[in-house]
Design an enzyme around this catalytic site. Structure first.
Site, PDB file in Angstrom:
ATOM      1  N   CYS A 106      26.364  -3.641 -11.194  1.00  0.00           N
ATOM      2  CA  CYS A 106      26.438  -3.482  -9.738  1.00  0.00           C
ATOM      3  C   CYS A 106      25.153  -2.942  -9.125  1.00  0.00           C
ATOM      4  O   CYS A 106      24.914  -3.095  -7.945  1.00  0.00           O
ATOM      5  CB  CYS A 106      27.599  -2.553  -9.376  1.00  0.00           C
ATOM      6  SG  CYS A 106      27.310  -0.838  -9.862  1.00  0.00           S
ATOM      7  N   TYR A 129      18.353  11.077  -8.351  1.00  0.00           N
ATOM      8  CA  TYR A 129      18.085   9.811  -7.654  1.00  0.00           C
ATOM      9  C   TYR A 129      19.377   9.092  -7.267  1.00  0.00           C
ATOM     10  O   TYR A 129      19.379   7.919  -6.950  1.00  0.00           O
ATOM     11  CB  TYR A 129      17.222   8.898  -8.549  1.00  0.00           C
ATOM     12  CG  TYR A 129      16.363   7.907  -7.776  1.00  0.00           C
ATOM     13  CD1 TYR A 129      15.389   8.356  -6.878  1.00  0.00           C
ATOM     14  CD2 TYR A 129      16.492   6.536  -7.943  1.00  0.00           C
ATOM     15  CE1 TYR A 129      14.592   7.459  -6.180  1.00  0.00           C
ATOM     16  CE2 TYR A 129      15.708   5.621  -7.250  1.00  0.00           C
ATOM     17  CZ  TYR A 129      14.759   6.098  -6.364  1.00  0.00           C
ATOM     18  OH  TYR A 129      13.965   5.211  -5.655  1.00  0.00           O
ATOM     19  N   ASP A 158      32.193  15.969  -0.845  1.00  0.00           N
ATOM     20  CA  ASP A 158      33.394  16.723  -1.228  1.00  0.00           C
ATOM     21  C   ASP A 158      33.141  18.216  -1.329  1.00  0.00           C
ATOM     22  O   ASP A 158      34.043  19.022  -1.141  1.00  0.00           O
ATOM     23  CB  ASP A 158      33.897  16.236  -2.600  1.00  0.00           C
ATOM     24  CG  ASP A 158      34.711  14.956  -2.469  1.00  0.00           C
ATOM     25  OD1 ASP A 158      35.167  14.668  -1.357  1.00  0.00           O
ATOM     26  OD2 ASP A 158      34.888  14.260  -3.479  1.00  0.00           O
ATOM     27  N   VAL A 169      43.833 -23.466 -21.475  1.00  0.00           N
ATOM     28  CA  VAL A 169      42.590 -23.774 -22.199  1.00  0.00           C
ATOM     29  C   VAL A 169      42.815 -23.842 -23.706  1.00  0.00           C
ATOM     30  O   VAL A 169      42.409 -24.795 -24.374  1.00  0.00           O
ATOM     31  CB  VAL A 169      41.496 -22.734 -21.866  1.00  0.00           C
ATOM     32  CG1 VAL A 169      40.173 -23.150 -22.473  1.00  0.00           C
ATOM     33  CG2 VAL A 169      41.362 -22.585 -20.361  1.00  0.00           C
ATOM     34  N   GLU A 214      47.561 -16.273 -16.684  1.00  0.00           N
ATOM     35  CA  GLU A 214      47.750 -15.950 -15.258  1.00  0.00           C
ATOM     36  C   GLU A 214      49.070 -15.300 -14.905  1.00  0.00           C
ATOM     37  O   GLU A 214      49.162 -14.570 -13.921  1.00  0.00           O
ATOM     38  CB  GLU A 214      47.642 -17.240 -14.432  1.00  0.00           C
ATOM     39  CG  GLU A 214      46.330 -17.951 -14.568  1.00  0.00           C
ATOM     40  CD  GLU A 214      46.400 -19.307 -13.885  1.00  0.00           C
ATOM     41  OE1 GLU A 214      45.799 -19.446 -12.825  1.00  0.00           O
ATOM     42  OE2 GLU A 214      47.087 -20.201 -14.406  1.00  0.00           O
TER      43      GLU A 214
END
Length: 1333
Positions: A43, A267, A366, A1086, A1265
């Site tokens: 991310c 940082y 916080d 699959v 699924e």
């Protein structure tokens, strides 16, 4: 003078960098410069843990080494001087030896796609370096900053638990009795040593953990730290200068020279601002090991903590102080500790410093509200000397006279002890309980006059409700002198609401929720203090009402434990036959060592270029002009590709690649910048100037699309029985609707591709993370005007996909291939997380409207349903999603008279696409919501209505496909029995009667999931099996390995069919070169389809070799292969499967689209906090009919992973869009997927014994699924708990359901005196921050 050298160690090897770029982070340095690609990019913001590594630092004064985990994506390499870095490659590998944590996480099936695994391994490794026998609390704490999208976390916890002191006990001695003791809670059959069920792994075989075998801290770094006189280091880059002072005097000096430069320790605050908000700092000051900044001193007045201490160190210090001092002195410390436990993840807590946290003054900090109410002071130092300022509201508002001066340095913080008759409390509410920024948080303190219960001092601060932390000081002032009673509370709520105001259009939205939390927290504080007063002076103060006590307790959280019951292998089966056995994922060990290669781990090709996209900032606009001149003039920029370069190749099928003259969503691809490095491409993309002119209408929501009749194609419709007639004979009719929000795929590996032109005959190789190589091959061939045989697409493995790596991936690949072909150079394109979330779309937001006619006993005789999905700006697979939704909407119920219609809405959002479950999780929820409403109207439990409407035996669906539902009621009954439904339902009722502010709820959901693609051609599959002369086999097939273990299953198939050990069978990956014309990997089929093709190839080979084998039955495969070769018999075979019979006629509304059905049931119990909207899943039981499982370890992993993903969909995963159509939630900081803190405390999964034989692969069923939908058992359990709260408060009338059931929706539905007290804005009187799409 020589520039200073940067010296540090990586995995025991010395690294010396002469020309350091201060903008370089550790992650790209490890991956690009050192070629250590085990550490992953997930991310880039420290929110997912994929890039976790361990840092070790030596402290010469204490002579100790501190090991701690950090996020490599936020760690500048300049901060690493004198440290030792350990990455996943440094702790073990397959060539030398594995580390026990690597072995155990793999063998306990704790990896699926494997992309998050190195981060998990390193978080755990850092914990084991500090605590070789950790407690379960330490374990879940250590993994709190790591996200996984595949496994549901449980097997990862199982693997790590093997290092804990405790045995397999749940450690939750509830009522003083252990769960494993006979017969408690009726759980006798979950005894350890239950013979019927073989374990998925055996602990006895694990390598022991031997701390003496770990890498030692490099002696050279110790010598440097001890001997060398420290001096300030300055690293100069092209744009940034990094100054590392090593004494306090030098730090003050540097700050005097550069007053505007930020001082950074971890940082974690400056880094994301630089990266995501474009903030630029030409000079950064980063103090290194200055002793005064890590001071810890304690006297009778309180504690002084150095500003340079990490938050994790502060947590340990406070825990120690709280343990030693009497409770009345530690009120503030306890409150701080409570927040430190949930603040961020372990990596960020180990990087972020106390001083940095205070000075950043984030509006949702916080700790700052607590430090301010606790009367803390800040010790500052500058050239002018020392100074002390209070950490109060003026400081937090950055009032100039109360703030640090630009040249001042924060050295330490004084936190006073609390006094007798003083109480301090901390409160916060976030979208997820841990590792999530608070929506609202608060610090509150009260001091009473000695023994009188009269307020002498009161201080209340809130975070998250304004641009800074806000104090309710006027309200507090007016309450001084009042006694602590209900009247004071009522007055306090009204005063605070008047003082702490929030505009309807406030950033972050959730305005009414925030207003409610402000006073809900105040009420909690009132109760906490009342309880404290009672403890101090029992005679003088009344007890709390018994049913109010619950408001103060934390939500049910005991240690995790699970039981799994899978099928046994038939005793007659050969021991070497692997089918039906829990075999570890083939790449499991490589995932855990970081040796598994993903697309972006491939080494750079000579003269490789990087491509990045420029996307539209408007949702519906005309492009007036695009100015590329400034971007093209930048160094390293090679080209910028626009629609005019692609000309007629700019589209394929219904999809257009780059915007031509109009943009239709924010995130629409406008052009592609190609440069010689990622950094330069990104810089140039920012300089492309696009001028827009907005167009009307702007359609974002489903309601707007319905209003403008903006649909793709005509409606889809299915009908059975006579609906209109049936409505005339029923007892009751109800109408309702439910809105279901979208979902982001959040695969851990973002969209990634590398295109390499071969230079001859226009040949081109594409290495890409995709589910559909053939489609990429086709689209690239069309774009480059080549024949398909010159374009080859290769996929080794995919780091998670869930349906999100089909359509958009192909468009990105086509543009990247065009660039590579045009310049004759390799081009790499890796999307950042934020770009990925913006561009690719996700699960369709859905609106379901229903009208049900039913009898008083709950039988639904007539049902008329309308489905609308928000398709976004292009068709993609939206129509197919609506069709699948309509075909599967009946779930487990027989509705004799049913009409269902569906529309795909065209809107100005990025095009939504396939996501695990493909329309069913939305369509099924609409049906279940309807059933729940019917139950309420009939005065029955939803479970009773479910049973009475359920398919029982052989029956027909509403599209006239015949099927047998025999195992559906079996799953339901088994689940009812296993979860002790009636006993626990009674217990829930008892709990709710005794507790006002906490409620429990329980729900049980059946499942019928049809499996099939809807056409024969899309179900065909092929495979290729070679046998070599040494007796080994190589298998290739068309399926993609994306974590579900399809390659593992294929090798199991070859092993069974050829009676060859699995170790002799190899699989290299999927390529259009070996198996052509493959179908997309998805739809739970699959392994089934490709397995039948592999089986076919093996049987062809066996038939050929039968004469040879029968002549030499004792021979080995080596002998047989050599003999076959000598007799000129081919040792290679193609296998093929033509696909299952499958058809559906939409004109007639009938057909046979599905091959088989997966049945199951799930029961979940939750507890909610009515004052904050928090919820915790206490227990989930799942029973599935899986046919004959090929590999129970992988199958249980699929069920459990899907369940947690579904639970996220229905509870905390919330996409926020602005009224202009911009996606706000573009990363793990804004978009919360379930983390370890969210999984049910207890999970029991069991598979029914093998059912009848079928014509699938070994009579197995695909489970990819179906489990997603079972997550809604948590949704309806929350609904049940909320109903209990509403009934108790006398709130009648229906509550309009919508998904996800976030803390906001739960809190606002539990209406009470506080929700009535808050001011509400008239709709239309303000522009909201976000809109529901």
């Amino acid at each position: 003078m020589d520039p200073p050298q940067l010296l540090f160690y990586v995995n025991g090897q010395k690294v010396v960098e002469k020309n350091v770029d201060p903008e370089m982070m550790l992650l790209p340095y490890l991956r690009k410069n050192l070629r250590l690609t085990g550490t992953k990019y997930g991310c880039g913001s420290g929110g997912c843990g994929a890039c976790t590594v361990m840092l070790s630092r030596y402290n010469p004064s204490t002579k100790t080494v501190r090991h701690h985990p950090v996020n490599a994506c936020l760690t500048p390499i300049c901060s690493l001087y004198g440290t030792a870095v350990t990455t996943v490659e440094g702790i073990g590998n397959t060539r030398t030896r594995l580390h026990p944590i690597q072995e155990r996480i793999a063998k306990c099936h704790g990896t699926q796609c494997g992309f998050c695994t190195p981060g998990m391994v390193m978080s755990m490794y850092a914990l084991l370096r500090n605590h070789p026998e950790p407690t379960l609390d330490q374990l879940t704490d250590a993994l709190g900053g790591n996200l996984c999208r595949c496994t549901g976390y449980r097997p990862i916890i199982d693997a790590c638990k093997t290092f804990c002191k405790a045995s397999g006990c749940c450690q939750s001695k509830e009522n003083g009795v252990c769960c494993l003791d006979q017969g408690i809670n009726g759980l006798a059959e979950f005894q350890e040593g239950d013979e019927t069920n073989p374990e998925l792994f055996s602990e006895e075989e694990f390598l022991p953990l031997d701390p003496t075998q770990e890498l030692i801290f490099p002696p050279e770094l110790m010598r440097i730290a001890e001997k060398q006189p420290p001096k300030t280091r300055v690293f100069c880059g092209d744009r940034v200068t990094w100054i590392s002072p090593v004494t306090l005097k030098e730090l003050v000096e540097a700050k005097f020279k550069h007053p505007q430069a930020p001082i950074v320790m971890g940082y974690t605050s400056v880094g994301p601002e630089v990266k995501f908000k474009g903030v630029f700092h030409p000079i950064i000051i980063s103090p290194d090991r200055i002793e005064e900044l890590s001071v810890i001193s304690q006297d009778q007045d309180g504690l002084t903590l150095g500003a340079g201490l990490s938050l994790d160190q502060v947590k340990d210090i406070l825990a120690d102080v709280v343990w030693k001092l009497p409770e009345e002195k530690t009120q503030t410390y306890r409150a701080l500790l409570k927040h430190l436990r949930t603040l961020a993840g372990a990596q960020i807590r180990n990087m972020a410093s106390l001083g940095g946290h205070i000075v950043s003054r984030h509006l949702d900090s916080d700790l700052n509200p607590l430090l301010a109410v606790g009367n803390c002071t800040l010790n500052l130092l500058s050239k002018d000397g020392e100074r002390q300022i209070p950490l109060n509201e003026q400081f937090l508002r950055k009032c100039p006279e109360e703030d640090l001066k630009p040249q001042e340095v924060l050295v330490s913080v004084n936190i006073p002890c609390s006094r007798k008759w003083e109480f301090v409390s901390a409160f916060r509410q976030a979208q997820r309980q841990q590792n999530a920024l608070a929506i609202v948080n608060s610090g509150m303190r009260v001091l009473f006059k000695e023994g009188g219960g009269v307020i002498e001092e009161l201080s209340i601060l809130y975070g998250g409700v304004g641009p800074t932390t806000i104090s309710a000081k006027n309200s507090c002032q007016r309450l001084i002198g009042r006694p602590w009673d209900e009247e004071m509370l009522d007055k306090a709520c009204r005063l605070v609401l008047d003082e702490v105001t929030l505009a309807g259009s406030a950033p972050g939205g959730k305005v009414e929720f925030k207003r409610t939390l402000i006073i809900s927290f105040l009420f909690k504080f009132y109760l906490e203090v009342s309880q404290g007063l009672k403890r101090e002076d029992p005679g003088h103060y009344p007890s709390l009402a018994g049913n109010y006590e619950s408001a103060l307790e934390d939500l049910h959280s005991k240690h995790h434990w699970r039981t799994l019951t899978h099928q046994n292998v038939d005793p007659a089966q050969l021991p070497q036959d692997p089918i039906g056995r829990p075999i570890m994922h083939l790449s499991g060990i490589k995932h855990a060592t970081g040796e598994a290669v993903y697309c972006d781990d491939m080494p750079a090709v000579d003269q490789e270029l990087f491509l990045t996209f420029v996307t539209s900032s408007r949702a519906h606009a005309k492009i007036v002009s695009i100015d590329l001149s400034e971007a093209l003039s930048l160094p390293g920029v090679v080209d910028i590709i626009t629609a005019s370069h692609l000309q007629e190749a700019n589209s394929f099928g219904t999809e257009t690649f780059l915007a031509t003259d109009e943009v239709h969503c924010v995130g629409h691809l406008v052009c592609a910048v190609i440069a010689d490095s990622e950094k330069r491409a990104k810089q140039a993309a920012k300089q492309v100037k696009v001028v827009y002119q907005d167009l009307e209408p702007l359609i974002l929501t489903i309601e707007e699309a319905i209003q403008h009749k903006s649909f793709f194609e005509s409606e889809r419709k299915l009908e059975c029985g006579n609906v209109d007639e049936a409505f005339k004979i029923v007892d009751q009719i109800l109408e309702g609707e439910i809105h279901i929000g979208g979902q982001e795929h959040f695969y851990m590996e973002t969209q990634s591709m590398l295109v390499v032109p071969k230079g001859e005959d226009g040949e081109i190789d594409i290495y890409v993370s995709t589910q559909f190589p053939r489609y990429i091959q086709d689209i690239v061939a069309a774009t480059l005007k080549l024949s398909v045989n010159k374009v080859m697409c290769h996929v080794r493995r995919v780091g998670g996909a869930f349906g999100g790596k089909v359509g958009k991936t192909s468009i990105l690949a086509a543009i990247t291939a065009f660039a590579a072909s045009k310049h004759g150079r390799a081009v790499r394109c890796i999307l950042e997380r934020g770009e990925d979330m913006l561009i690719t779309g996700g699960r369709h937001p859905y609106l379901g409207k229903y009208k049900a006619g039913f009898m008083n006993d709950g039988r639904i005789l007539a049902l008329d349903v309308e489905h609308y999905c928000n398709a976004g700006c292009s068709l993609d697979e939206s129509l197919w999603v609506i069709e699948m939704g309509l075909l599967k909407m009946d779930n487990a119920y027989k509705f004799p008279n049913l009409r269902c219609r569906g529309w795909a809405c065209r809107t100005n959002l990025p095009s939504n696409t396939a996501l695990r479950g493909f329309g069913f999780p939305q369509a099924g929820l609409v049906t279940e919501a309807c059933i729940t409403e019917v139950a309420i109207k009939c005065g029955l439990s939803p479970e009773q209505v479910r049973i009475v409407n359920m398919y029982k035996q052989v029956d027909n669906t509403h599209y006239k496909q015949e099927f047998s539902a025999k195992t559906l009621p079996e799953c339901w009954r088994e689940c009812m029995a296993k979860c002790f439904y009636s006993e626990r339902k009674t217990a829930v009722g008892k709990f709710n009667a005794e507790n006002s502010w906490k409620k429990r709820g329980m729900a049980m959901i059946p499942l019928k999931f049809p499996v099939g693609i809807g056409s024969v051609a899309m179900g065909q599959a092929a495979a290729l099996v070679h046998i070599y002369l040494d007796g080994s086999a190589l298998v290739s097939h068309g399926g993609i390995e994306m974590g579900q273990g399809v390659h593992t299953k294929m090798i199991q198939v070859v092993s069974r069919e050829l009676r060859m050990p699995m170790s002799s069978v190899h699989l290299r990956g999927t390529s259009t070169e070996t198996v052509p014309n493959t179908n997309a990997s998805g739809g739970s089929v699959v392994a089934d389809l490709n397995g039948l093709a592999v089986k076919d190839a093996c049987q062809t080979l066996l038939k050929r070799l039968e004469p040879i084998i029968s002549k030499n039955p004792q021979g080995t495969w080596k002998d047989w292969a050599q003999t076959a070769f000598d007799q000129s018999i081919s040792l290679s075979a193609i296998g093929y499967f033509r696909g299952y019979e499958s058809n559906i006629n939409w004109e007639k509304g009938e057909g046979h689209p599905f091959e088989y059905f997966v049945f199951g049931a799930a029961c979940s119990e939750v507890e909610i906090d009515c004052l904050t909207g928090n919820h915790k899943t206490i227990r989930t039981d799942i029973v599935m009919d899986v046919g004959h499982s090929i590999n129970p370890a992988l199958d249980i992993g699929q069920v459990e992973g899907a369940f947690i993903q579904g639970m996220g969909l229905y509870t905390i995963e919330e996409l926020n869009y602005s009224p202009q159509g911009t996606l706000y939630s573009r990363g793990p900081n804004q978009y919360k997927i379930p983390a370890i803190c969210d999984i049910p405390t207890e999970v029991h999964i069991s598979f029914l014994p093998p059912s009848e034989q079928s014509n699938t692969l070994y009579s197995s069923k695909g489970l990819g699924e179906s489990g997603v939908f079972l997550g809604c058992s948590v949704f309806f359990a929350i609904h049940d708990a909320v109903r209990a709260a509403r009934q108790e408060r006398g709130v009648s009338g229906p509550w309009k359901l919508s998904s996800p059931l976030t803390p906001e929706k739960i809190r606002m539905a539990c209406e009470d005196k506080f929700t009535k007290m808050i001011p509400r804005d008239e709709p239309g009187s303000y522009v909201p921050w976000n809109i529901p799409v």
